[in-house]
Design a protein around this motif. Sequence first.
Motif, PDB file in Angstrom:
ATOM      1  N   TYR A 110       1.655  -4.208 -71.321  1.00 22.29           N
ATOM      2  CA  TYR A 110       0.731  -3.242 -71.914  1.00 22.29           C
ATOM      3  C   TYR A 110      -0.181  -2.679 -70.830  1.00 22.29           C
ATOM      4  O   TYR A 110      -0.772  -3.409 -70.043  1.00 22.29           O
ATOM      5  CB  TYR A 110      -0.107  -3.902 -73.014  1.00 22.29           C
ATOM      6  N   ASN A 120       0.620   3.534 -71.935  1.00 19.05           N
ATOM      7  CA  ASN A 120       0.905   3.592 -73.373  1.00 19.05           C
ATOM      8  C   ASN A 120       0.387   4.887 -73.984  1.00 19.05           C
ATOM      9  O   ASN A 120       1.019   5.454 -74.875  1.00 19.05           O
ATOM     10  CB  ASN A 120       0.313   2.380 -74.073  1.00 19.05           C
ATOM     11  N   THR A 121      -0.750   5.367 -73.520  1.00 18.60           N
ATOM     12  CA  THR A 121      -1.264   6.654 -73.989  1.00 18.60           C
ATOM     13  C   THR A 121      -0.314   7.766 -73.573  1.00 18.60           C
ATOM     14  O   THR A 121      -0.046   8.684 -74.356  1.00 18.60           O
ATOM     15  CB  THR A 121      -2.669   6.904 -73.424  1.00 18.60           C
ATOM     16  N   TYR A 152       2.906   7.452 -73.173  1.00 13.84           N
ATOM     17  CA  TYR A 152       4.069   7.360 -74.065  1.00 13.84           C
ATOM     18  C   TYR A 152       3.761   7.995 -75.418  1.00 13.84           C
ATOM     19  O   TYR A 152       4.589   8.723 -75.986  1.00 13.84           O
ATOM     20  CB  TYR A 152       4.486   5.901 -74.280  1.00 13.84           C
ATOM     21  N   ALA A 153       2.570   7.729 -75.946  1.00 13.83           N
ATOM     22  CA  ALA A 153       2.181   8.281 -77.242  1.00 13.83           C
ATOM     23  C   ALA A 153       2.108   9.806 -77.179  1.00 13.83           C
ATOM     24  O   ALA A 153       2.585  10.500 -78.088  1.00 13.83           O
ATOM     25  CB  ALA A 153       0.846   7.699 -77.685  1.00 13.83           C
ATOM     26  N   LEU A 154       1.532  10.330 -76.119  1.00 10.19           N
ATOM     27  CA  LEU A 154       1.437  11.788 -75.979  1.00 10.19           C
ATOM     28  C   LEU A 154       2.813  12.411 -75.780  1.00 10.19           C
ATOM     29  O   LEU A 154       3.069  13.522 -76.259  1.00 10.19           O
ATOM     30  CB  LEU A 154       0.494  12.155 -74.834  1.00 10.19           C
ATOM     31  N   GLY A 195       5.538  11.241 -77.149  1.00 12.90           N
ATOM     32  CA  GLY A 195       6.100  11.258 -78.497  1.00 12.90           C
ATOM     33  C   GLY A 195       5.538  12.398 -79.324  1.00 12.90           C
ATOM     34  O   GLY A 195       6.267  13.076 -80.055  1.00 12.90           O
ATOM     35  N   LEU A 196       4.228  12.631 -79.208  1.00 10.03           N
ATOM     36  CA  LEU A 196       3.600  13.734 -79.934  1.00 10.03           C
ATOM     37  C   LEU A 196       4.164  15.071 -79.469  1.00 10.03           C
ATOM     38  O   LEU A 196       4.475  15.944 -80.291  1.00 10.03           O
ATOM     39  CB  LEU A 196       2.087  13.699 -79.748  1.00 10.03           C
ATOM     40  N   LEU A 207       5.528  10.903 -88.974  1.00  9.62           N
ATOM     41  CA  LEU A 207       5.927  10.420 -87.649  1.00  9.62           C
ATOM     42  C   LEU A 207       6.905   9.250 -87.754  1.00  9.62           C
ATOM     43  O   LEU A 207       7.911   9.196 -87.035  1.00  9.62           O
ATOM     44  CB  LEU A 207       4.698  10.008 -86.835  1.00  9.62           C
TER      45      LEU A 207
END
Length: 116
Positions: free
Chosen positions: A7, A12-13, A15-17, A19-20, A69
Motif C-alpha cells: 500500500y 493507490n490514488t 490507480y483510483a484516478l 480507473g476514474l 462503478l
Amino acid sequence: MNNKPKYHLFKNTKYALSGLKHVLKTESSFRLELFCAIFIIAGIIIIDASLTNKLILLVSGILVLIIELVNSAIENVVDLVTKEYAPLAKTAKDIGSTAVMFSIILHVVCWVLVLI
C-alpha cells in the motif's frame, strides 16, 4: 502467490484516478449519472430540508455512482473471462445492473420522502 503491491497512498490514488479516467472514457451510463449528479447536488443545496435529510440525499446519490462503478468492474471482469455468450456471464452482468437499478430506486425514494 500474492501479486498485490504494498500500500502506498500516492500510487493507490494514481490507480483510483486511472480507473476514474477509464470509466469516464468508456462508460456512458456513468457519465450520464455523473451529469445528473450536478443537478442533484444543486437541488440538495436549494431545497429547504434539514441537514440530516440533505446528507441522506447526498449519500444515496453518491451510492448510485459507487454501485455503477462496481457494475462496470463486474462487466470488465466478465468480458475478460469470456468473449462469447455464456449464460453465467449474462447473469453476472444482469445482477450488476439490478444493483444499479436498486440504488437509483433508493435514491428516488429518499427524494420522495424528504420532499413530502
